[in-house]
Motif scaffolding. Structure first.
Motif, mmCIF file in Angstrom:
data_model
loop_
_atom_site.group_PDB
_atom_site.id
_atom_site.type_symbol
_atom_site.label_atom_id
_atom_site.label_comp_id
_atom_site.label_asym_id
_atom_site.label_seq_id
_atom_site.Cartn_x
_atom_site.Cartn_y
_atom_site.Cartn_z
ATOM 1 N N PRO A 129 0.836 -1.206 0.000
ATOM 2 C CA PRO A 129 0.000 0.000 0.000
ATOM 3 C C PRO A 129 0.869 1.254 0.000
ATOM 4 O O PRO A 129 1.878 1.321 0.702
ATOM 5 N N VAL A 130 0.506 2.232 -0.824
ATOM 6 C CA VAL A 130 1.272 3.478 -0.940
ATOM 7 C C VAL A 130 0.309 4.652 -0.850
ATOM 8 O O VAL A 130 -0.869 4.555 -1.225
ATOM 9 N N ASP A 131 0.816 5.762 -0.358
ATOM 10 C CA ASP A 131 0.015 6.963 -0.230
ATOM 11 C C ASP A 131 -0.228 7.575 -1.604
ATOM 12 O O ASP A 131 0.693 7.678 -2.426
ATOM 13 N N SER A 132 -1.452 7.983 -1.870
ATOM 14 C CA SER A 132 -1.797 8.490 -3.200
ATOM 15 C C SER A 132 -1.063 9.782 -3.524
ATOM 16 O O SER A 132 -0.672 10.011 -4.684
ATOM 17 N N ALA A 133 -0.858 10.654 -2.521
ATOM 18 C CA ALA A 133 -0.136 11.901 -2.790
ATOM 19 C C ALA A 133 1.314 11.630 -3.159
ATOM 20 O O ALA A 133 1.871 12.250 -4.081
ATOM 21 N N ALA A 134 1.971 10.684 -2.448
ATOM 22 C CA ALA A 134 3.363 10.359 -2.745
ATOM 23 C C ALA A 134 3.494 9.693 -4.109
ATOM 24 O O ALA A 134 4.428 9.982 -4.870
ATOM 25 N N ILE A 135 2.557 8.825 -4.426
ATOM 26 C CA ILE A 135 2.658 8.118 -5.705
ATOM 27 C C ILE A 135 2.362 9.053 -6.868
ATOM 28 O O ILE A 135 2.848 8.857 -7.996
#
Length: 794
Positions: A688-694
């Motif tokens: 899982p990754v943060d949408s803002a970072a990705i």
């Protein structure tokens, strides 16, 4: 004369003694004893037993070493001045004792205390007599070898001096080749010009090898360097082979595919045992000087064996029953053909040897450069090599190429399961060109500090001559024949994986070649301008590169957590209510921008699943079926937002997934996922990754600052069936996998691994409840997968 002058012993200084006395076996020990102030040194510690045959070919008949001098007792030394010292006793061994000692010396020139006690008991000798006999014998051998190498150096110097005189005469009285008269100054014939260049090169080579010998060996020239018609460096010897003592002639009949090996190594080189040196080196620690020319001999012998194994036909190899290109070694035929290259197989070890061949989209030069660079080697074989490093470069090659390159290396090899220990190897890697577009790279194990190994984490193993033979083909392709041969302690392998490892699928040629083929296809696909765009959102070319880099870091971290490699420092946990087959580890993350700070818990286990590798992989990678096993799916299917193809096989890609519909909230957590499959196994890794970072990454931003903790699955065949197996060059089988056809019978082994942040404070204490939560998550996920595959809709 003073009264007490007669009783004072008088020793002759070794520096003024005649050379003939210094070479005596008994006096050599006495001189060494005086030089070391009473400490008896062992001469010839770097003695190579392989020199015995070459010395005897020169006509040298070594003495038996049977004349042993028994030192005076303590009473004799403390006797008064008025009492004359006793006569020293001499003991001559019987012919039977000499024969037994000589036979044992050939096998082990440096017996330990236990072996000396056994010999003294068997031969009715004192332990001190046995010890002195071996010291004398080693001294004799060292003296003869040093005498022989001095003769070699004198011959080389005479040859260079004669060439210099010839060139000086030619330069002082130049003659015209056509008219016979004096030549115009400045005009030198082409032959003389070439002689001058060759002479200068030979002098440089001789100076370089002498300086290397002085630096690493502490004496003018190594006792193991064979005489050559011309002076040569280590690089020249490795590039063109050796032609020295002991009948080291050409390899034999010409090899297929137009291979011209030149001067090589005869089968007698195989009988040269590897002399174990006390390196005292920690794993991946700093190197200390070792005997380089011993590695040169070993490398040449290993290359000879690899070439013969790679091209052998008939009974040497047994074809795989599945009809692919994989072959298993006939060990009985191998033992009859090849003497042990690095000694006999240790007790309790089992042999594993496979051969496979395929056409790969990479040329020979690019592959050789990749194999000879430790970092590029790791990148080419991800999930197989967890860590590698070059200890020392013994030879960098010739003429700006890798021909003749020789280096000592460390490596950790892994199977993605906590139930299979890592294989820690220390070996030499030798590269040689055998023709236009034809190269070979061979590895063979050297001694390693076994005390530094943890029996729970590492295989006890060694690598016999293994490597690949590469031949260029049109359009940038090459034919690669891979041979993998090792011996290991099978007691450290879990029962579930014994068939898989013994079949050669875990560390064998099939896995090396399948990984190489997949990586080369991935590189070719990513560099192709006609990559299909299946993305639902726009991603720049820089964003694709950043996503791929982030996915690579995710997969590497997943493998390090499953296999507990030294890439990450993990602390193993023992919990009573957690099964023995579940490995639980923890570590603190504080200053790593690629991970969330806090206490990270990793748990992994392997189970047998009664379905084929292909079927299980297709189920796990299907985003429409993800809700049947993944709690992150929120009970519904996932949508693929980004799709980056990484190969020709169906399922080899990196994707970005999101739960819910396209119009979901932008703050929804996204999932980065990479999947791949080949003949050796399959993998599904996600995080899982943060949408803002990705979003920053997709616009070309630096992916190193995106924090993620990977989880996922690794799937391998169970070793008892060929279900899901696809040969490296079997196009029909590959097509069947793409279409979803083929046999679904049999079973596979599924490895499940999770890495979870249990506390965001690095100073916090890990609780038993956190361990139980992760353990329950693994158990629940495995049960859901089994239920979904065995249900009516499966």
């Amino acid at each position: 004369m003073p009264h007490r002058a007669i009783a004072r012993p008088y020793f002759v200084s070794p520096s003024i003694m005649p050379n003939s006395l210094k070479t005596s076996s008994v006096l050599s020990l006495s001189i060494r004893k005086m030089d070391n102030h009473g400490e008896m040194g062992l001469l010839g510690e770097n003695f190579d037993l392989g020199m015995i045959g070459r010395i005897r070919d020169d006509g040298y008949e070594s003495r038996s070493g049977s004349d042993n001098l028994e030192g005076a007792s303590g009473d004799d030394q403390d006797a008064g001045d008025d009492q004359p010292p006793r006569k020293k006793k001499y003991h001559r061994h019987t012919p039977n004792q000499i024969q037994e000692l000589e036979s044992f010396f050939k096998e082990c020139p440096h017996p330990d205390e236990k072996q000396r006690l056994e010999l003294s008991r068997r031969l009715s000798l004192e332990t001190k007599q046995v010890k002195f006999w071996f010291q004398n014998r080693r001294t004799q051998m060292k003296t003869q070898l040093e005498r022989h190498e001095n003769i070699i150096l004198r011959q080389e110097n005479d040859k260079l001096r004669a060439e210099n005189n010839m060139i000086k005469d030619a330069m002082s009285n130049p003659m015209c080749n056509q008219c016979g008269g004096p030549a115009i100054p400045g005009q030198i014939s082409f032959e003389e010009h070439q002689l001058r260049i060759e002479n200068a090169r030979l002098k440089d080579e001789l100076s370089r090898i002498c300086s290397l010998a002085n630096k690493f060996l502490g004496r003018p020239l190594s006792s193991l360097v064979a005489p050559l018609p011309l002076p040569s460096s280590a690089g020249l010897e490795l590039a063109v082979g050796r032609n020295g003592m002991g009948g080291l002639n050409a390899i034999g009949p010409p090899l297929p595919m137009g291979l011209d090996l030149g001067d090589g190594v005869s089968s007698s080189a195989h009988m040269m045992p590897l002399v174990k040196s006390s390196m005292g080196m920690n794993v991946f620690g700093n190197e200390i000087p070792f005997e380089r020319s011993m590695f040169i001999d070993l490398a040449l012998a290993a290359m000879d064996e690899l070439l013969k194994l790679a091209q052998a036909e008939g009974p040497m190899w047994i074809k795989s029953s599945n009809g692919g290109s994989k072959e298993m070694l006939n060990h009985e035929e191998y033992m009859r053909t090849f003497p042990p290259c690095i000694g006999a197989k240790p007790n309790g070890y089992v042999s594993e040897a496979t051969r496979d061949s395929s056409v790969v989209i990479i040329n020979s030069l690019a592959l050789v450069e990749t194999l000879m660079d430790a970092n590029r080697w790791v990148e080419m074989f991800p999930c197989l090599i967890s860590r590698a490093s070059t200890i020392e470069t013994i030879s960098a090659g010739m003429g700006g190429t890798r021909n003749g390159a020789l280096q000592a290396m460390h490596a950790e090899l892994q199977v993605l399961s906590p139930l299979v220990p890592l294989r820690l190897l220390k070996f030499i890697r030798f590269c040689k060109q055998h023709g236009e577009g034809v190269w070979a790279v061979v590895d063979v194990s050297i001694d390693i500090n076994r005390e530094a190994l943890n029996a729970d984490s590492y295989f006890q193993c060694r690598r016999l001559p293994s490597g690949c033979l590469v031949q260029d083909m049109p359009d940038g392709y090459s034919k690669v024949t891979w041979v993998e041969h090792s011996e290991y302690d099978a007691s450290g392998v879990h029962q579930m994986f014994r068939s898989y490892i013994s079949s050669g699928m875990g560390f064998g040629a099939q896995r090396w070649l399948a990984t190489l083929q997949r990586q080369c296809e991935c590189l070719a696909t990513l560099m192709s301008p006609s990559i299909p765009n299946e993305d639902q959102i726009a991603v720049s070319s820089g964003g694709r590169r950043s996503l791929l880099k982030l996915a690579k870091r995710m997969v590497d971290n997943f493998c390090a957590g499953v296999c507990a490699s030294t890439v990450r420092k993990w602390d193993k946990l023992r919990v009573d209510n957690v099964g023995e087959d579940v490995r639980v580890m923890t570590r603190k993350s504080m200053d790593d921008p690629g991970e969330p700070p806090g206490i990270i818990l990793s748990a992994a286990t392997s189970v047998w699943i009664p379905v084929s590798q292909k079927r299980l992989f297709e189920f796990l990678r299907d985003e429409q079926l993800r809700s049947e096993w993944d709690i992150l799916s929120n009970g519904g299917p996932m949508q693929e937002m980004v799709h980056i193809t990484k190969g020709q096989r169906h399922g080899n890609h990196v994707s970005l997934l999101r739960a819910g519909s396209i119009g979901a909230n932008d703050s929804t957590m996204l999932i980065l996922q990479e999947t791949w499959t080949d003949a050796s196994g399959s993998m599904v890794v996600y995080a899982p990754v943060d949408s803002a970072a990705i979003n920053v990454v997709m616009h070309g931003g630096d992916s190193a600052y995106v924090a993620l903790l990977p989880s996922g699955f690794a799937i391998v065949p169970d070793g008892t069936s060929q279900s899901g197996y696809v040969s490296g060059n079997n196009e029909s089988s590959s097509l069947a996998l793409v279409k979803g056809e083929g046999d679904d019978s049999g079973g596979c082994i599924l490895t499940v691994g999770f890495q979870i942040l249990v506390n965001s404070l690095p100073s916090a204490k890990l609780t038993v409840e956190s361990v139980e939560t992760v353990n329950n998550l693994i158990s629940c996920t495995i049960q859901k997968i089994k239920a979904a595959l065995s249900g009516p809709s499966a």
